[in-house]
Design a protein around this motif. Sequence first.
Motif, PDB file in Angstrom:
ATOM      1  N   ASP A  30      29.495   1.013 -26.623  1.00 14.44           N
ATOM      2  CA  ASP A  30      30.436   2.010 -27.130  1.00 14.44           C
ATOM      3  C   ASP A  30      30.576   3.125 -26.090  1.00 14.44           C
ATOM      4  O   ASP A  30      29.840   3.188 -25.108  1.00 14.44           O
ATOM      5  N   THR A  31      31.532   4.012 -26.296  1.00  9.65           N
ATOM      6  CA  THR A  31      31.869   5.025 -25.299  1.00  9.65           C
ATOM      7  C   THR A  31      30.699   5.950 -25.003  1.00  9.65           C
ATOM      8  O   THR A  31      30.417   6.250 -23.839  1.00  9.65           O
ATOM      9  N   ARG A  32      30.020   6.401 -26.036  1.00  8.28           N
ATOM     10  CA  ARG A  32      28.914   7.340 -25.860  1.00  8.28           C
ATOM     11  C   ARG A  32      27.773   6.697 -25.068  1.00  8.28           C
ATOM     12  O   ARG A  32      27.210   7.312 -24.156  1.00  8.28           O
ATOM     13  N   THR A  33      27.427   5.483 -25.406  1.00  6.98           N
ATOM     14  CA  THR A  33      26.341   4.800 -24.707  1.00  6.98           C
ATOM     15  C   THR A  33      26.706   4.538 -23.245  1.00  6.98           C
ATOM     16  O   THR A  33      25.881   4.732 -22.352  1.00  6.98           O
ATOM     17  N   ALA A  34      27.925   4.118 -22.996  1.00  7.43           N
ATOM     18  CA  ALA A  34      28.367   3.866 -21.619  1.00  7.43           C
ATOM     19  C   ALA A  34      28.320   5.147 -20.794  1.00  7.43           C
ATOM     20  O   ALA A  34      27.902   5.137 -19.627  1.00  7.43           O
ATOM     21  N   MET A  35      28.723   6.267 -21.401  1.00  6.06           N
ATOM     22  CA  MET A  35      28.677   7.538 -20.695  1.00  6.06           C
ATOM     23  C   MET A  35      27.236   7.933 -20.389  1.00  6.06           C
ATOM     24  O   MET A  35      26.919   8.371 -19.278  1.00  6.06           O
ATOM     25  N   MET A  36      26.347   7.749 -21.339  1.00  3.69           N
ATOM     26  CA  MET A  36      24.948   8.108 -21.126  1.00  3.69           C
ATOM     27  C   MET A  36      24.312   7.231 -20.044  1.00  3.69           C
ATOM     28  O   MET A  36      23.564   7.723 -19.193  1.00  3.69           O
ATOM     29  N   TRP A  37      24.600   5.937 -20.042  1.00  2.16           N
ATOM     30  CA  TRP A  37      24.068   5.051 -19.013  1.00  2.16           C
ATOM     31  C   TRP A  37      24.592   5.459 -17.636  1.00  2.16           C
ATOM     32  O   TRP A  37      23.856   5.465 -16.654  1.00  2.16           O
ATOM     33  N   THR A  38      25.878   5.798 -17.575  1.00  3.35           N
ATOM     34  CA  THR A  38      26.482   6.182 -16.296  1.00  3.35           C
ATOM     35  C   THR A  38      25.848   7.453 -15.756  1.00  3.35           C
ATOM     36  O   THR A  38      25.520   7.539 -14.569  1.00  3.35           O
ATOM     37  N   ILE A  39      25.661   8.449 -16.609  1.00  8.94           N
ATOM     38  CA  ILE A  39      25.059   9.711 -16.166  1.00  8.94           C
ATOM     39  C   ILE A  39      23.611   9.501 -15.748  1.00  8.94           C
ATOM     40  O   ILE A  39      23.150  10.085 -14.762  1.00  8.94           O
ATOM     41  N   SER A  40      22.889   8.674 -16.465  1.00  8.59           N
ATOM     42  CA  SER A  40      21.481   8.458 -16.105  1.00  8.59           C
ATOM     43  C   SER A  40      21.334   7.733 -14.771  1.00  8.59           C
ATOM     44  O   SER A  40      20.315   7.873 -14.099  1.00  8.59           O
ATOM     45  N   LEU A  41      22.350   6.969 -14.374  1.00  6.15           N
ATOM     46  CA  LEU A  41      22.290   6.270 -13.083  1.00  6.15           C
ATOM     47  C   LEU A  41      22.797   7.121 -11.931  1.00  6.15           C
ATOM     48  O   LEU A  41      22.598   6.772 -10.768  1.00  6.15           O
ATOM     49  N   GLY A  78      10.884  13.715 -10.450  1.00  5.49           N
ATOM     50  CA  GLY A  78      11.560  14.812 -11.134  1.00  5.49           C
ATOM     51  C   GLY A  78      13.062  14.610 -11.183  1.00  5.49           C
ATOM     52  O   GLY A  78      13.707  14.872 -12.204  1.00  5.49           O
ATOM     53  N   GLY A  79      13.634  14.131 -10.094  1.00  6.55           N
ATOM     54  CA  GLY A  79      15.067  13.854 -10.067  1.00  6.55           C
ATOM     55  C   GLY A  79      15.467  12.753 -11.034  1.00  6.55           C
ATOM     56  O   GLY A  79      16.524  12.807 -11.663  1.00  6.55           O
ATOM     57  N   MET A  80      14.616  11.767 -11.172  1.00 12.18           N
ATOM     58  CA  MET A  80      14.869  10.696 -12.136  1.00 12.18           C
ATOM     59  C   MET A  80      14.850  11.245 -13.553  1.00 12.18           C
ATOM     60  O   MET A  80      15.706  10.898 -14.375  1.00 12.18           O
ATOM     61  N   LEU A  81      13.878  12.099 -13.853  1.00 10.41           N
ATOM     62  CA  LEU A  81      13.806  12.705 -15.182  1.00 10.41           C
ATOM     63  C   LEU A  81      15.012  13.603 -15.456  1.00 10.41           C
ATOM     64  O   LEU A  81      15.524  13.627 -16.576  1.00 10.41           O
ATOM     65  N   VAL A  82      15.471  14.328 -14.451  1.00  2.38           N
ATOM     66  CA  VAL A  82      16.648  15.185 -14.629  1.00  2.38           C
ATOM     67  C   VAL A  82      17.875  14.344 -14.961  1.00  2.38           C
ATOM     68  O   VAL A  82      18.674  14.714 -15.830  1.00  2.38           O
ATOM     69  N   SER A  83      18.045  13.210 -14.311  1.00  2.92           N
ATOM     70  CA  SER A  83      19.172  12.327 -14.620  1.00  2.92           C
ATOM     71  C   SER A  83      19.101  11.822 -16.053  1.00  2.92           C
ATOM     72  O   SER A  83      20.105  11.805 -16.777  1.00  2.92           O
ATOM     73  N   ILE A  84      17.913  11.450 -16.490  1.00  3.22           N
ATOM     74  CA  ILE A  84      17.744  10.949 -17.860  1.00  3.22           C
ATOM     75  C   ILE A  84      17.974  12.072 -18.873  1.00  3.22           C
ATOM     76  O   ILE A  84      18.645  11.878 -19.889  1.00  3.22           O
ATOM     77  N   PHE A  85      17.443  13.264 -18.596  1.00  2.00           N
ATOM     78  CA  PHE A  85      17.640  14.386 -19.514  1.00  2.00           C
ATOM     79  C   PHE A  85      19.102  14.826 -19.562  1.00  2.00           C
ATOM     80  O   PHE A  85      19.601  15.240 -20.601  1.00  2.00           O
ATOM     81  N   SER A  86      19.800  14.755 -18.439  1.00  2.00           N
ATOM     82  CA  SER A  86      21.233  15.082 -18.433  1.00  2.00           C
ATOM     83  C   SER A  86      22.009  14.115 -19.316  1.00  2.00           C
ATOM     84  O   SER A  86      22.902  14.526 -20.068  1.00  2.00           O
ATOM     85  N   ALA A  87      21.675  12.834 -19.225  1.00  2.01           N
ATOM     86  CA  ALA A  87      22.335  11.840 -20.074  1.00  2.01           C
ATOM     87  C   ALA A  87      22.025  12.097 -21.541  1.00  2.01           C
ATOM     88  O   ALA A  87      22.907  12.003 -22.406  1.00  2.01           O
ATOM     89  N   MET A  88      20.781  12.459 -21.831  1.00  2.00           N
ATOM     90  CA  MET A  88      20.391  12.754 -23.206  1.00  2.00           C
ATOM     91  C   MET A  88      21.156  13.967 -23.744  1.00  2.00           C
ATOM     92  O   MET A  88      21.662  13.941 -24.866  1.00  2.00           O
ATOM     93  N   LEU A  89      21.273  15.001 -22.942  1.00  2.00           N
ATOM     94  CA  LEU A  89      21.983  16.203 -23.362  1.00  2.00           C
ATOM     95  C   LEU A  89      23.461  15.915 -23.604  1.00  2.00           C
ATOM     96  O   LEU A  89      24.031  16.365 -24.603  1.00  2.00           O
ATOM     97  N   CYS A  90      24.081  15.160 -22.728  1.00  2.00           N
ATOM     98  CA  CYS A  90      25.492  14.805 -22.934  1.00  2.00           C
ATOM     99  C   CYS A  90      25.665  13.946 -24.171  1.00  2.00           C
ATOM    100  O   CYS A  90      26.666  14.078 -24.901  1.00  2.00           O
ATOM    101  N   GLY A  91      24.721  13.056 -24.431  1.00  2.00           N
ATOM    102  CA  GLY A  91      24.780  12.241 -25.649  1.00  2.00           C
ATOM    103  C   GLY A  91      24.658  13.084 -26.895  1.00  2.00           C
ATOM    104  O   GLY A  91      25.340  12.849 -27.899  1.00  2.00           O
ATOM    105  N   LEU A  92      23.799  14.124 -26.853  1.00  2.00           N
ATOM    106  CA  LEU A  92      23.682  15.026 -28.003  1.00  2.00           C
ATOM    107  C   LEU A  92      24.958  15.842 -28.210  1.00  2.00           C
ATOM    108  O   LEU A  92      25.401  16.047 -29.337  1.00  2.00           O
ATOM    109  N   ILE A  93      25.560  16.292 -27.120  1.00  2.00           N
ATOM    110  CA  ILE A  93      26.800  17.069 -27.228  1.00  2.00           C
ATOM    111  C   ILE A  93      27.929  16.222 -27.806  1.00  2.00           C
ATOM    112  O   ILE A  93      28.756  16.719 -28.576  1.00  2.00           O
ATOM    113  N   MET A  94      27.971  14.945 -27.440  1.00  2.00           N
ATOM    114  CA  MET A  94      29.043  14.089 -27.943  1.00  2.00           C
ATOM    115  C   MET A  94      28.921  13.794 -29.438  1.00  2.00           C
ATOM    116  O   MET A  94      29.857  13.281 -30.050  1.00  2.00           O
ATOM    117  N   LEU A  95      27.781  14.121 -30.042  1.00  2.00           N
ATOM    118  CA  LEU A  95      27.636  13.926 -31.486  1.00  2.00           C
ATOM    119  C   LEU A  95      28.455  14.946 -32.269  1.00  2.00           C
ATOM    120  O   LEU A  95      28.804  14.696 -33.424  1.00  2.00           O
TER     121      LEU A  95
END
Length: 96
Positions: A30-41, A78-95
Amino acid sequence: MQEGVLLGQKMVLNEFIAFADLGSYVSSLDTRTAMMWTISLAGFANVGSVGMCIGSMGALCPEKKDVISRCVVKGMLGGMLVSIFSAMLCGLIMLF
């Protein structure tokens, strides 16, 4: 499960290979999951970037190469964690 494989590819190989493999999964997400995967990568937290950092900074200050090596590996994680947290934050905002 597949996101973990893509994050592993990103960290060990690079993000371009992970993005190429992400293309085959995007249609089934779905759109939200695809966006989160893209941001985390997105980001340059991978082994190749660590090597470039150690090589370039080590050339500038060769006597501190061991300190640089320890700091760069921590920075990659740390950079890897920042990418994952950014994706998580965007996923929360899209709710909302």
